[in-house]
Write a protein that holds these residues in place. Structure first.
Motif, PDB file in Angstrom:
ATOM      1  N   ASP A 367      23.359  -9.104  56.788  1.00 48.13           N
ATOM      2  CA  ASP A 367      24.405  -8.450  56.223  1.00 48.13           C
ATOM      3  C   ASP A 367      25.635  -7.801  56.920  1.00 48.13           C
ATOM      4  O   ASP A 367      26.582  -7.888  56.495  1.00 48.13           O
ATOM      5  N   LEU A 368      25.179  -7.263  58.062  1.00 46.80           N
ATOM      6  CA  LEU A 368      26.234  -6.913  59.163  1.00 46.80           C
ATOM      7  C   LEU A 368      26.911  -8.114  59.638  1.00 46.80           C
ATOM      8  O   LEU A 368      28.168  -7.872  59.744  1.00 46.80           O
ATOM      9  N   GLU A 369      26.410  -9.294  60.075  1.00 51.58           N
ATOM     10  CA  GLU A 369      27.021 -10.439  60.418  1.00 51.58           C
ATOM     11  C   GLU A 369      28.157 -10.619  59.375  1.00 51.58           C
ATOM     12  O   GLU A 369      29.294 -11.131  59.647  1.00 51.58           O
ATOM     13  N   GLU A 370      27.700 -10.884  58.141  1.00 51.22           N
ATOM     14  CA  GLU A 370      28.654 -11.214  57.111  1.00 51.22           C
ATOM     15  C   GLU A 370      29.728 -10.343  56.401  1.00 51.22           C
ATOM     16  O   GLU A 370      30.707 -10.764  56.135  1.00 51.22           O
ATOM     17  N   HIS A 371      29.387  -9.056  56.666  1.00 52.65           N
ATOM     18  CA  HIS A 371      30.224  -8.203  55.960  1.00 52.65           C
ATOM     19  C   HIS A 371      30.878  -7.024  56.886  1.00 52.65           C
ATOM     20  O   HIS A 371      31.866  -6.337  56.398  1.00 52.65           O
ATOM     21  N   SER A 372      30.482  -6.844  58.102  1.00 54.03           N
ATOM     22  CA  SER A 372      30.881  -5.602  58.714  1.00 54.03           C
ATOM     23  C   SER A 372      32.446  -6.203  59.233  1.00 54.03           C
ATOM     24  O   SER A 372      32.840  -7.336  59.449  1.00 54.03           O
ATOM     25  N   THR A 373      33.381  -4.879  59.115  1.00 53.05           N
ATOM     26  CA  THR A 373      34.689  -5.319  59.838  1.00 53.05           C
ATOM     27  C   THR A 373      34.849  -4.903  61.326  1.00 53.05           C
ATOM     28  O   THR A 373      35.988  -5.248  61.817  1.00 53.05           O
ATOM     29  N   ASP A 374      33.757  -4.507  61.693  1.00 48.99           N
ATOM     30  CA  ASP A 374      33.843  -4.133  63.442  1.00 48.99           C
ATOM     31  C   ASP A 374      33.180  -5.352  63.825  1.00 48.99           C
ATOM     32  O   ASP A 374      32.020  -5.869  63.925  1.00 48.99           O
ATOM     33  N   GLU A 375      34.156  -6.108  64.646  1.00 54.06           N
ATOM     34  CA  GLU A 375      33.919  -7.348  65.516  1.00 54.06           C
ATOM     35  C   GLU A 375      32.859  -7.238  66.398  1.00 54.06           C
ATOM     36  O   GLU A 375      32.051  -8.283  66.608  1.00 54.06           O
ATOM     37  N   SER A 376      32.760  -6.047  67.215  1.00 59.23           N
ATOM     38  CA  SER A 376      31.638  -6.026  67.908  1.00 59.23           C
ATOM     39  C   SER A 376      30.262  -5.790  67.277  1.00 59.23           C
ATOM     40  O   SER A 376      29.186  -6.708  67.542  1.00 59.23           O
ATOM     41  N   VAL A 377      30.193  -5.248  65.979  1.00 60.06           N
ATOM     42  CA  VAL A 377      29.112  -5.370  65.426  1.00 60.06           C
ATOM     43  C   VAL A 377      28.611  -6.433  64.845  1.00 60.06           C
ATOM     44  O   VAL A 377      27.389  -6.969  64.658  1.00 60.06           O
ATOM     45  N   LYS A 378      29.854  -7.331  64.232  1.00 60.96           N
ATOM     46  CA  LYS A 378      29.645  -8.518  63.560  1.00 60.96           C
ATOM     47  C   LYS A 378      28.859  -9.451  64.616  1.00 60.96           C
ATOM     48  O   LYS A 378      28.138 -10.351  64.313  1.00 60.96           O
ATOM     49  N   SER A 379      29.432  -9.359  65.997  1.00 65.30           N
ATOM     50  CA  SER A 379      29.027 -10.536  66.858  1.00 65.30           C
ATOM     51  C   SER A 379      27.818 -10.125  67.344  1.00 65.30           C
ATOM     52  O   SER A 379      26.943 -11.103  67.370  1.00 65.30           O
ATOM     53  N   GLN A 380      27.225  -8.940  67.778  1.00 63.28           N
ATOM     54  CA  GLN A 380      25.843  -8.507  68.061  1.00 63.28           C
ATOM     55  C   GLN A 380      25.078  -8.938  66.986  1.00 63.28           C
ATOM     56  O   GLN A 380      23.946  -9.301  67.194  1.00 63.28           O
ATOM     57  N   ALA A 381      25.323  -8.546  65.685  1.00 63.84           N
ATOM     58  CA  ALA A 381      24.253  -9.125  64.552  1.00 63.84           C
ATOM     59  C   ALA A 381      24.257 -10.502  64.488  1.00 63.84           C
ATOM     60  O   ALA A 381      23.112 -10.843  64.253  1.00 63.84           O
ATOM     61  N   SER A 382      25.326 -11.223  64.648  1.00 63.89           N
ATOM     62  CA  SER A 382      25.350 -12.604  64.597  1.00 63.89           C
ATOM     63  C   SER A 382      24.440 -13.328  65.587  1.00 63.89           C
ATOM     64  O   SER A 382      23.390 -14.243  65.365  1.00 63.89           O
ATOM     65  N   LYS A 383      24.374 -12.501  66.876  1.00 63.51           N
ATOM     66  CA  LYS A 383      23.336 -12.868  67.933  1.00 63.51           C
ATOM     67  C   LYS A 383      22.068 -12.625  67.603  1.00 63.51           C
ATOM     68  O   LYS A 383      21.132 -13.491  67.868  1.00 63.51           O
ATOM     69  N   MET A 384      21.855 -11.449  67.016  1.00 61.43           N
ATOM     70  CA  MET A 384      20.489 -11.222  66.595  1.00 61.43           C
ATOM     71  C   MET A 384      19.803 -11.936  65.578  1.00 61.43           C
ATOM     72  O   MET A 384      18.762 -12.378  65.682  1.00 61.43           O
ATOM     73  N   VAL A 385      20.687 -12.402  64.488  1.00 55.96           N
ATOM     74  CA  VAL A 385      20.396 -13.220  63.590  1.00 55.96           C
ATOM     75  C   VAL A 385      19.541 -14.715  64.261  1.00 55.96           C
ATOM     76  O   VAL A 385      18.725 -15.165  63.864  1.00 55.96           O
ATOM     77  N   ALA A 386      20.682 -15.327  65.083  1.00 62.29           N
ATOM     78  CA  ALA A 386      20.059 -16.386  65.794  1.00 62.29           C
ATOM     79  C   ALA A 386      19.033 -16.235  66.252  1.00 62.29           C
ATOM     80  O   ALA A 386      18.075 -17.576  66.482  1.00 62.29           O
ATOM     81  N   LEU A 387      18.901 -15.165  66.957  1.00 60.24           N
ATOM     82  CA  LEU A 387      17.413 -15.144  68.004  1.00 60.24           C
ATOM     83  C   LEU A 387      16.219 -14.916  67.050  1.00 60.24           C
ATOM     84  O   LEU A 387      15.292 -15.444  67.216  1.00 60.24           O
ATOM     85  N   LEU A 388      16.421 -14.112  65.904  1.00 64.32           N
ATOM     86  CA  LEU A 388      15.066 -13.751  65.160  1.00 64.32           C
ATOM     87  C   LEU A 388      14.707 -14.706  64.335  1.00 64.32           C
ATOM     88  O   LEU A 388      13.587 -14.692  63.722  1.00 64.32           O
ATOM     89  N   THR A 389      15.655 -15.564  63.754  1.00 63.06           N
ATOM     90  CA  THR A 389      15.319 -16.658  62.718  1.00 63.06           C
ATOM     91  C   THR A 389      14.294 -17.317  63.115  1.00 63.06           C
ATOM     92  O   THR A 389      13.261 -17.538  62.182  1.00 63.06           O
ATOM     93  N   PRO A 390      14.304 -18.021  64.429  1.00 63.75           N
ATOM     94  CA  PRO A 390      12.905 -19.089  64.382  1.00 63.75           C
ATOM     95  C   PRO A 390      11.825 -18.284  64.602  1.00 63.75           C
ATOM     96  O   PRO A 390      10.808 -18.975  64.321  1.00 63.75           O
ATOM     97  N   ILE A 391      11.781 -17.161  65.435  1.00 67.77           N
ATOM     98  CA  ILE A 391      10.635 -16.159  65.228  1.00 67.77           C
ATOM     99  C   ILE A 391      10.131 -15.783  64.120  1.00 67.77           C
ATOM    100  O   ILE A 391       8.782 -15.976  64.008  1.00 67.77           O
ATOM    101  N   ALA A 392      10.969 -15.629  63.271  1.00 69.49           N
ATOM    102  CA  ALA A 392      10.150 -15.277  61.806  1.00 69.49           C
ATOM    103  C   ALA A 392       9.936 -16.478  60.717  1.00 69.49           C
ATOM    104  O   ALA A 392       8.855 -16.381  60.470  1.00 69.49           O
ATOM    105  N   LYS A 393      10.604 -17.544  61.008  1.00 67.88           N
ATOM    106  CA  LYS A 393      10.137 -18.834  60.403  1.00 67.88           C
ATOM    107  C   LYS A 393       8.784 -19.250  61.135  1.00 67.88           C
ATOM    108  O   LYS A 393       7.685 -19.137  60.062  1.00 67.88           O
ATOM    109  N   ALA A 394       8.639 -19.127  62.331  1.00 72.68           N
ATOM    110  CA  ALA A 394       7.475 -19.654  62.984  1.00 72.68           C
ATOM    111  C   ALA A 394       6.227 -18.596  62.626  1.00 72.68           C
ATOM    112  O   ALA A 394       4.964 -18.762  62.572  1.00 72.68           O
TER     113      ALA A 394
END
Length: 584
Positions: A367-394
């Motif tokens: 949600d933060l990656e897709e909707h935040s207007t704060d670029e630093s929040v958006k960037s950090q959220a994007s990185k966290m999504v990339a990190l956590l997605t394979p962990i969650a799926k597996a």
């Protein structure tokens, strides 16, 4: 035996553990939403899952899907349930309001989706694939394609499917052979065969929108030469009505171990009209928008099935009298008193509840990656999504299948026969470890692309969040914080070990990838249990004691698995990798 959606626990995560309203305070599209609305959605989702989908689950498994020529017929009751699903607005719950969606947070959507998977996994796969297709179209397609397709897809009038795999090409998409020939009017003619296509053909909707990976005539070899195309089952007229049947047909349906009410199809494309999504030869990046959403969805399949398996096993254990009670005044014992049954039930609940928490954390970052207007929040959220997605799926699907097997074991002989239903949960759960990228591939993705690529920078940002929670832990739970500190240090050291091994021999280092992913997952689990305990005073006494019991079990009996992963990975897999093929 019944399924009861864990609404109270879900509301606790949203409001107390993660306080999503505070997290979303600067997001304009969420400003009209509050906890009363979120809880109302959870309650309505629970009613639909419990009263509409769950009663269809076993019959749907026994009847399965049937092929009649080009048609695929879903089990009895599925069409009526799907109509109710669409009328309730569930398909577009997280979709863009611009195209008729409700625009609710993904952090809420994942909880509804868990309920649906628990109640009827086969049914839920149809709208899940549609939601993923909508995400890819919304992110990458032309405005014309969005206007033509998204509203009908988000309302559930039309559905979607993802067409990647070919008979000779599984996870190695770089060698796919499906062709896309350009025409003079800007359209493309798609020809090829795709296999294992979930929802590729069915009778729930009049149109199915296929997202198809194919190669243009001048495309470079390998994954850099793949383009993405939107290929409808039925062509759409300029006025939005349905026109002629496209060159898309179902060659056959698979006869599977589980998810039998979900149509898994061989799809043939014979000069089918298609429309390019995104830029030529950039299709893989576009498809990964859908793929990553589907990976989270499939993670929830693991959690949902493990939850319903726990509930059935827990009810059975309380009612089944077997052996002598150790409690004074009781002649017979419910098997709930047996030590091994308690071990299995607590294993199930301790992982189910922590996986649910991680799904909300991951979704909140989406949600933060897709909707935040704060670029630093958006960037950090994007990185966290990339990190956590394979962990969650597996992790969710591995522990989900493990927990479904525990459910069978608790019921003993009754678990192995069909009447009680838990054997179906295990069969339905098994595929989740395979599709949307096998769990071994998820682990390699974590090690190679998410940890070693940046020398663990994003991972160590997450570890810092864990350290902050430890530092702010209530005195009542200091023992947990102290143990988590020790285990966090172990996983930090293990991360440096895996980075070093990867530098020395990247292929050999991947031998420990699955173990490494699990080590990271367990330390994240310990953190999320601690976060729950720190706000548990808002719960009833019984709810708090249940949280404490499950957390204690997780720390005492599941987190020690980290030590075995450390020991194994520290040995390295180089010697195994160097063995000749004859010795494997």
């Amino acid at each position: 035996m019944t399924y009861k959606a864990p609404v109270d626990d879900m509301a606790f995560l949203l409001k107390n553990v993660f306080d999503v309203q505070q997290q979303f305070k600067d997001i304009e599209v969420f400003e009209d939403f509050d906890y009363d609305l979120y809880e109302a959605v959870l309650e309505e989702g629970a009613k639909f899952a419990e009263n509409v989908l769950y009663p269809l689950n076993r019959d749907g498994d026994e009847e399965g899907c049937q092929q009649d020529g080009d048609r695929v017929i879903t089990p009895k009751g599925f069409k009526e349930a799907y109509q109710q699903f669409c009328e309730g607005g569930w398909q577009g719950i997280n979709g863009s309001p611009e195209y008729g969606g409700q625009g609710l947070p993904k952090a809420l959507h994942v909880l509804v989706e868990e309920m649906l998977y628990a109640a009827n996994t086969s049914f839920t796969l149809y709208p899940s694939l549609t939601a993923g297709a909508c995400a890819a179209i919304a992110a990458h397609a032309s405005d014309e394609l969005k206007q033509t397709y998204l509203e009908n897809m988000q309302s559930g009038v039309w559905s979607g499917a993802m067409c990647l795999t070919e008979p000779h090409s599984g996870s190695d998409l770089g060698i796919l052979k499906t062709k896309a020939e350009p025409t003079d009017n800007g359209e493309f003619k798609i020809s090829g065969t795709k296999i294992f296509i979930t929802g590729g053909e069915h009778d729930l909707t009049d149109n199915i929108v296929h997202l198809v990976l194919a190669r243009l005539p001048d495309a470079p070899a390998g994954p850099r030469g793949i383009s993405l195309f939107l290929v409808p089952k039925v062509l759409v007229n300029e006025d939005g009505s349905l026109g002629e049947r496209n060159g898309v047909s179902c060659g056959s349906i698979e006869h599977k171990m589980g998810i039998k009410g979900s149509a898994t199809c061989v799809m043939n494309f014979d000069d089918a009209t298609g429309y390019i999504i995104g830029e030529p030869n950039k299709g893989l990046a576009c498809m990964f928008t859908m793929m990553n959403k589907e990976r989270l969805s499939i993670a929830l399949q693991g959690t949902g099935l493990a939850e319903v398996s726990y509930q059935v096993a827990r009810q059975y254990a309380e009612e089944r009298i077997q052996g002598r009670s150790i409690r004074e005044g009781k002649k017979g014992a419910a098997i709930l008193e047996h030590a091994d049954v308690r071990r299995m039930l607590l294993t199930m609940r301790a992982t189910n509840e922590v996986n649910r928490a991680l799904s909300v954390l991951l979704a909140m970052n989406i949600d933060l990656e897709e909707h935040s207007t704060d670029e630093s929040v958006k960037s950090q959220a994007s990185k966290m999504v990339a990190l956590l997605t394979p962990i969650a799926k597996a992790f969710f699907t591995d522990t989900g299948y493990e927990n479904c097997n525990h459910g069978i074991q608790v019921l003993g002989g009754h678990g192995y026969i069909r009447e009680w239903g838990v054997e179906q949960f295990a069969r339905d759960a098994r595929i989740a470890q395979i599709y949307e990228g096998t769990n071994g591939i998820q682990a390699q993705d974590l090690v190679v692309r998410k940890v070693c690529a940046d020398q663990g920078a994003v991972l160590f940002d997450l570890f810092e969040q864990i350290s902050q929670t430890i530092a702010g832990t209530n005195a009542e739970f200091k023992a947990f914080a102290d143990q988590l500190t020790i285990d966090l240090a172990k996983v930090k050291d293990l991360s440096q070990t895996i980075i070093k091994q990867s530098q020395e021999n990247a292929f050999a280092a991947q031998g420990g990838a699955v173990e490494y992913l699990n080590a990271v997952a367990y330390v994240i689990g310990g953190w999320l249990w601690l976060k729950q305990l720190n706000v548990s005073d808002v719960l009833t006494d019984l709810q708090k004691q249940r949280k404490l019991a499950a957390c204690q079990f997780f720390y005492d009996h599941l987190m020690p698995r980290i030590d075995s992963y450390v020991a194994s990975i520290s040995k390295g897999y180089l010697s195994t990798f160097e063995l000749s093929d004859e010795l494997i």
